[in-house]
Design a protein around this motif. Structure first.
Motif: not given
Length: 170
Positions: A12-33
């Motif tokens: 659930x890393x991606x789901x968790x990260x997206x939720x954190x992004x919504x809460x904090x408005x921080x940039x999100x980088x997915x390492x697979x990219x």
């Protein structure tokens, strides 16, 4: 604040990260990219680990054994650290960085580190195969992910890492 989220596929890393992004408005980088960057630098023959995920890299060392799975994880981590560091430097203040191959030792002191786990094997299996076809190869990857997760949990005890058990049933 920088937040680093890692764990094996299907936790659930991606789901968790997206939720954190919504809460904090921080940039999100997915390492697979970052794999695309690594693959531009070297061919598959020059650097096979730029083309492998953590659950399949064991094959370069032999059969599906605990030793080979951990060797594969470490090889992918070593291969990707340069790209991770370059990406982290682009964000001096705020960042959510999510990936399976994060080496916590390499980001200690750079932000909060979160290991996401799913220790319930059936729940993990369900999430793991929610986005994958179940076949012989993917079953091997799932078995490798269970081995890696145990290693990551043990490894996390050495560092200031928050371990979050994702017991949500997707």
């Amino acid at each position: 604040m920088k937040i680093f989220i890692y764990g094996v596929p299907g936790t659930g890393k991606t789901t968790y990260s997206i939720e954190l992004k919504k809460q904090n408005s921080f940039p999100l980088v997915e390492g697979d990219t970052l794999r695309e960057l690594a693959q531009k630098d070297k061919t598959r023959e020059e650097d096979p680990f730029a083309y492998m995920g953590i659950t399949g890299a064991f094959r370069k060392f032999g059969d599906l054994t605990e030793e080979n799975v951990i060797k594969g994880l470490k090889a992918v981590r070593n291969n990707m650290i340069q790209y991770i560091n370059e990406e982290i430097e682009k964000y001096p203040n705020e960042l959510i960085f999510e990936c399976a191959f994060l080496d916590p030792e390499q980001v200690i002191g750079k932000g909060k580190i979160v290991l996401l786990t799913k220790t319930n094997e059936e729940g993990h299996r369900k999430q793991f195969f929610a986005h994958r076809e179940e076949n012989e190869k993917s079953l091997e990857h799932f078995k490798a992910s269970r081995i890696i997760q145990e290693y990551l949990i043990e490894e996390s005890r050495k560092f200031p890492i928050e371990v979050i058990e994702n017991d949500f049933d997707f």
